[in-house]
Scaffold this motif. Structure first.
Motif, PDB file in Angstrom:
ATOM      1  N   ASP A 171      46.546 -13.926  25.210  1.00  0.00           N
ATOM      2  CA  ASP A 171      47.642 -14.126  26.157  1.00  0.00           C
ATOM      3  C   ASP A 171      48.694 -15.078  25.602  1.00  0.00           C
ATOM      4  O   ASP A 171      49.895 -14.849  25.744  1.00  0.00           O
ATOM      5  CB  ASP A 171      47.104 -14.666  27.489  1.00  0.00           C
ATOM      6  N   VAL A 172      48.247 -16.135  24.965  1.00  0.00           N
ATOM      7  CA  VAL A 172      49.208 -17.079  24.364  1.00  0.00           C
ATOM      8  C   VAL A 172      50.019 -16.380  23.281  1.00  0.00           C
ATOM      9  O   VAL A 172      51.237 -16.555  23.186  1.00  0.00           O
ATOM     10  CB  VAL A 172      48.478 -18.317  23.801  1.00  0.00           C
ATOM     11  N   LYS A 173      49.349 -15.553  22.465  1.00  0.00           N
ATOM     12  CA  LYS A 173      50.067 -14.807  21.422  1.00  0.00           C
ATOM     13  C   LYS A 173      51.083 -13.841  22.040  1.00  0.00           C
ATOM     14  O   LYS A 173      52.171 -13.636  21.482  1.00  0.00           O
ATOM     15  CB  LYS A 173      49.066 -14.036  20.556  1.00  0.00           C
ATOM     16  N   ARG A 174      50.723 -13.244  23.175  1.00  0.00           N
ATOM     17  CA  ARG A 174      51.648 -12.330  23.863  1.00  0.00           C
ATOM     18  C   ARG A 174      52.942 -13.066  24.239  1.00  0.00           C
ATOM     19  O   ARG A 174      54.042 -12.567  24.013  1.00  0.00           O
ATOM     20  CB  ARG A 174      50.991 -11.768  25.121  1.00  0.00           C
ATOM     21  N   ILE A 175      52.779 -14.254  24.824  1.00  0.00           N
ATOM     22  CA  ILE A 175      53.961 -14.990  25.282  1.00  0.00           C
ATOM     23  C   ILE A 175      54.763 -15.521  24.095  1.00  0.00           C
ATOM     24  O   ILE A 175      56.004 -15.522  24.120  1.00  0.00           O
ATOM     25  CB  ILE A 175      53.557 -16.132  26.222  1.00  0.00           C
ATOM     26  N   ALA A 198      39.566 -21.685  35.929  1.00  0.00           N
ATOM     27  CA  ALA A 198      40.438 -22.850  36.099  1.00  0.00           C
ATOM     28  C   ALA A 198      40.628 -23.655  34.813  1.00  0.00           C
ATOM     29  O   ALA A 198      41.757 -23.952  34.413  1.00  0.00           O
ATOM     30  CB  ALA A 198      39.890 -23.740  37.212  1.00  0.00           C
ATOM     31  N   LYS A 199      39.538 -23.996  34.140  1.00  0.00           N
ATOM     32  CA  LYS A 199      39.661 -24.853  32.962  1.00  0.00           C
ATOM     33  C   LYS A 199      40.345 -24.131  31.811  1.00  0.00           C
ATOM     34  O   LYS A 199      41.161 -24.731  31.085  1.00  0.00           O
ATOM     35  CB  LYS A 199      38.288 -25.379  32.542  1.00  0.00           C
ATOM     36  N   GLU A 200      40.049 -22.830  31.632  1.00  0.00           N
ATOM     37  CA  GLU A 200      40.715 -22.105  30.555  1.00  0.00           C
ATOM     38  C   GLU A 200      42.181 -21.873  30.892  1.00  0.00           C
ATOM     39  O   GLU A 200      43.030 -21.827  29.994  1.00  0.00           O
ATOM     40  CB  GLU A 200      39.999 -20.788  30.248  1.00  0.00           C
ATOM     41  N   ALA A 201      42.504 -21.759  32.173  1.00  0.00           N
ATOM     42  CA  ALA A 201      43.903 -21.634  32.567  1.00  0.00           C
ATOM     43  C   ALA A 201      44.672 -22.893  32.197  1.00  0.00           C
ATOM     44  O   ALA A 201      45.788 -22.831  31.652  1.00  0.00           O
ATOM     45  CB  ALA A 201      44.014 -21.378  34.071  1.00  0.00           C
ATOM     46  N   ILE A 205      47.783 -22.955  29.614  1.00  0.00           N
ATOM     47  CA  ILE A 205      49.105 -23.393  30.079  1.00  0.00           C
ATOM     48  C   ILE A 205      49.569 -24.602  29.285  1.00  0.00           C
ATOM     49  O   ILE A 205      50.740 -24.694  28.888  1.00  0.00           O
ATOM     50  CB  ILE A 205      49.061 -23.693  31.590  1.00  0.00           C
ATOM     51  N   ARG A 206      48.654 -25.541  29.037  1.00  0.00           N
ATOM     52  CA  ARG A 206      49.021 -26.715  28.219  1.00  0.00           C
ATOM     53  C   ARG A 206      49.433 -26.285  26.812  1.00  0.00           C
ATOM     54  O   ARG A 206      50.374 -26.850  26.236  1.00  0.00           O
ATOM     55  CB  ARG A 206      47.841 -27.692  28.153  1.00  0.00           C
ATOM     56  N   LYS A 207      48.733 -25.319  26.254  1.00  0.00           N
ATOM     57  CA  LYS A 207      49.082 -24.812  24.927  1.00  0.00           C
ATOM     58  C   LYS A 207      50.488 -24.232  24.936  1.00  0.00           C
ATOM     59  O   LYS A 207      51.296 -24.506  24.026  1.00  0.00           O
ATOM     60  CB  LYS A 207      48.065 -23.737  24.510  1.00  0.00           C
ATOM     61  N   HIS A 236      46.686 -30.243  37.014  1.00  0.00           N
ATOM     62  CA  HIS A 236      46.509 -30.604  35.608  1.00  0.00           C
ATOM     63  C   HIS A 236      47.507 -29.931  34.666  1.00  0.00           C
ATOM     64  O   HIS A 236      47.304 -29.931  33.445  1.00  0.00           O
ATOM     65  CB  HIS A 236      45.077 -30.276  35.161  1.00  0.00           C
ATOM     66  N   THR A 237      48.563 -29.356  35.217  1.00  0.00           N
ATOM     67  CA  THR A 237      49.615 -28.762  34.386  1.00  0.00           C
ATOM     68  C   THR A 237      50.981 -29.147  34.945  1.00  0.00           C
ATOM     69  O   THR A 237      51.113 -29.514  36.108  1.00  0.00           O
ATOM     70  CB  THR A 237      49.503 -27.224  34.357  1.00  0.00           C
ATOM     71  N   ASP A 238      51.993 -29.055  34.083  1.00  0.00           N
ATOM     72  CA  ASP A 238      53.366 -29.340  34.508  1.00  0.00           C
ATOM     73  C   ASP A 238      54.087 -28.091  35.002  1.00  0.00           C
ATOM     74  O   ASP A 238      55.027 -28.180  35.799  1.00  0.00           O
ATOM     75  CB  ASP A 238      54.155 -29.955  33.344  1.00  0.00           C
ATOM     76  N   THR A 239      53.670 -26.921  34.525  1.00  0.00           N
ATOM     77  CA  THR A 239      54.313 -25.665  34.908  1.00  0.00           C
ATOM     78  C   THR A 239      53.989 -25.346  36.372  1.00  0.00           C
ATOM     79  O   THR A 239      52.831 -25.433  36.783  1.00  0.00           O
ATOM     80  CB  THR A 239      53.804 -24.517  34.011  1.00  0.00           C
ATOM     81  N   PRO A 240      54.982 -24.985  37.178  1.00  0.00           N
ATOM     82  CA  PRO A 240      54.714 -24.650  38.581  1.00  0.00           C
ATOM     83  C   PRO A 240      53.715 -23.495  38.716  1.00  0.00           C
ATOM     84  O   PRO A 240      53.774 -22.518  37.970  1.00  0.00           O
ATOM     85  CB  PRO A 240      56.095 -24.249  39.119  1.00  0.00           C
ATOM     86  N   ILE A 241      52.815 -23.626  39.692  1.00  0.00           N
ATOM     87  CA  ILE A 241      51.783 -22.633  39.948  1.00  0.00           C
ATOM     88  C   ILE A 241      52.070 -21.950  41.292  1.00  0.00           C
ATOM     89  O   ILE A 241      52.335 -22.614  42.295  1.00  0.00           O
ATOM     90  CB  ILE A 241      50.378 -23.270  39.984  1.00  0.00           C
ATOM     91  N   MET A 242      51.997 -20.611  41.285  1.00  0.00           N
ATOM     92  CA  MET A 242      52.279 -19.828  42.488  1.00  0.00           C
ATOM     93  C   MET A 242      51.007 -19.134  42.975  1.00  0.00           C
ATOM     94  O   MET A 242      50.310 -18.489  42.195  1.00  0.00           O
ATOM     95  CB  MET A 242      53.366 -18.786  42.203  1.00  0.00           C
ATOM     96  N   ALA A 243      50.729 -19.267  44.269  1.00  0.00           N
ATOM     97  CA  ALA A 243      49.613 -18.549  44.879  1.00  0.00           C
ATOM     98  C   ALA A 243      50.074 -17.167  45.317  1.00  0.00           C
ATOM     99  O   ALA A 243      51.115 -17.027  45.948  1.00  0.00           O
ATOM    100  CB  ALA A 243      49.091 -19.317  46.086  1.00  0.00           C
ATOM    101  N   ASP A 244      49.288 -16.148  44.973  1.00  0.00           N
ATOM    102  CA  ASP A 244      49.590 -14.783  45.418  1.00  0.00           C
ATOM    103  C   ASP A 244      48.396 -14.234  46.191  1.00  0.00           C
ATOM    104  O   ASP A 244      48.357 -14.294  47.416  1.00  0.00           O
ATOM    105  CB  ASP A 244      49.930 -13.900  44.223  1.00  0.00           C
ATOM    106  N   GLU A 245      47.397 -13.721  45.509  1.00  0.00           N
ATOM    107  CA  GLU A 245      46.253 -13.127  46.192  1.00  0.00           C
ATOM    108  C   GLU A 245      45.480 -14.137  47.048  1.00  0.00           C
ATOM    109  O   GLU A 245      44.714 -13.736  47.931  1.00  0.00           O
ATOM    110  CB  GLU A 245      45.300 -12.470  45.187  1.00  0.00           C
ATOM    111  N   SER A 246      45.675 -15.417  46.820  1.00  0.00           N
ATOM    112  CA  SER A 246      45.032 -16.438  47.645  1.00  0.00           C
ATOM    113  C   SER A 246      45.651 -16.543  49.030  1.00  0.00           C
ATOM    114  O   SER A 246      45.062 -17.173  49.920  1.00  0.00           O
ATOM    115  CB  SER A 246      45.108 -17.814  46.961  1.00  0.00           C
TER     116      SER A 246
END
Length: 365
Positions: A171-175, A198-201, A205-207, A236-246
């Motif tokens: 996923d990181v390579k994709r972005i 959660a932890k891998e997310a 995201i930090r990467k 634990h991240t700076d990037t905004p997180i959006m809830a959808d299916e939750s």
């Protein structure tokens, strides 16, 4: 202004390119179309696609819920008493949000026509034109970068990139590949469709933050039920997180907002059960100072027109994900509805949803 008749039929429209996410691949857009006729000859339209992996509903279950459960409760009711009608729909069955949404949008179409106002104006009238992003399906990094460049060349300035299907390093390579291909200016929104833990997310995201990939937001990184995990990622991240299916219901939204589990909410009529409940979610988010996106499933322009009117009416809806009709090989609306001009969507001023006629060539016999 009494509800005189409710009819449903199935439609199917092929996509010109397969739509791929962490949850599914779609090649044909299927829906239940709802037609509501009132005794003053006003006709309203709605639709509900089956999205088994998100809402859990099939064509058959949507049809039965509308015709077997909801229709007997509201035929003959006056839409001048609309709160009573919507309460009957909402309380008619547990869940069944897609069926409720299809009926809800058709009724709102009728009500706004009776008021001689566009639905967007009837609901609040905040924007006349909105801008959609365009979705990059999950594929190899190289293919996704090529697709992203094509969409940017077509005039889109915001991309919703699907991730979460396989290794998070991929996923990181994709972005990385997409950002390199399209340059620094276009907005990139990621949608993991519950594909990460959660932890891998947080690690991913930090990467991406360290690499300077400039991600605008991350949508639903963890499983829908994992509110604690969602909150962990947000904290634990700076990037905004959006809830959808939750977030399906106003109660779901309340839980997410009270706990600070997400920075934004994606409202979809098929999850919420229609405009009536979606308005409650938007207003509740506004109380918390939280911005919303309004998105959709793979819907035709009937459902998208209703969602766009709702989205354009609310000041805290600031992002729009309405590219689904652009993925289809045909248009079920033969006249009227919202108008696409590249990334721009013009809401229009015709009463209700502004749908003139429906093309029955897509009906499934």
């Amino acid at each position: 202004m009494n509800i005189e008749k409710i009819e449903t039929y199935r439609i199917a429209i092929p996509l010109h390119t397969p739509f791929k996410t962490a949850l599914r691949t779609v090649t044909v857009a299927e829906s239940i179309v709802v037609k509501v006729t009132c005794d003053d000859a006003i006709i309203g339209w709605g639709e509900a696609p089956p999205t088994h992996v998100i809402t859990g509903y099939s064509l058959a279950s949507i049809e039965f819920a509308i015709n077997g459960i909801m229709k007997p409760l509201i035929v003959g009711e006056s839409l001048l008493n609309r709160e009573r009608v919507f309460e009957k729909i909402h309380q008619s069955a547990v869940g069944n949000s897609s069926a409720k949404a299809a009926l809800d949008m058709a009724l709102y179409d009728c009500i706004a026509q009776h008021a001689n106002m566009s639905l967007a104006n009837f609901l609040g009238g905040y924007n006349d034109t909105i801008e959609t992003d365009y979705t990059v399906s999950v594929n190899s990094p190289e293919e996704m970068a090529t697709d992203a460049e094509k969409y940017i060349d077509n005039g889109f300035t915001a991309l919703k990139v699907k991730v979460g299907k396989d290794l998070i390093e991929t996923d990181v390579k994709r972005i990385e590949a997409i950002r390199k291909q399209i340059g620094p200016d276009a907005l990139i929104r990621l949608d993991a469709n519950q594909g990460w833990k959660a932890k891998e997310a947080v690690r991913a995201i930090r990467k991406m933050e360290d690499l300077g990939l400039n991600i605008e937001l991350i949508e639903q990184p963890v499983k829908a039920h994992d509110i604690e995990g969602l909150q962990y990622v947000t904290d634990h991240t700076d990037t905004p997180i959006m809830a959808d299916e939750s977030v399906f219901s106003p109660n779901d939204a309340k839980r997410v907002l009270e706990s600070g589990a997400a920075d934004m909410i994606n409202i979809k009529l098929m999850k919420a059960g229609g405009i009536h409940q979606a308005l409650k979610i938007a207003k509740l988010a506004d109380v918390y100072g939280v911005e919303c996106m309004v998105g959709s499933m793979i819907e035709t322009k009937i459902g998208i027109t209703a969602a766009a009117h709702f989205a354009a009416s609310q000041p805290n809806v600031t992002r729009y994900d309405f590219d689904a009709p652009l993925m289809l090989s045909g248009d079920v609306i033969a006249g009227g509805g919202v108008t696409y001009r590249g990334k721009s969507i013009e809401i229009g001023s015709k009463p209700g949803l502004g749908i003139d006629t429906i093309d029955r060539q897509f009906a499934v016999k």
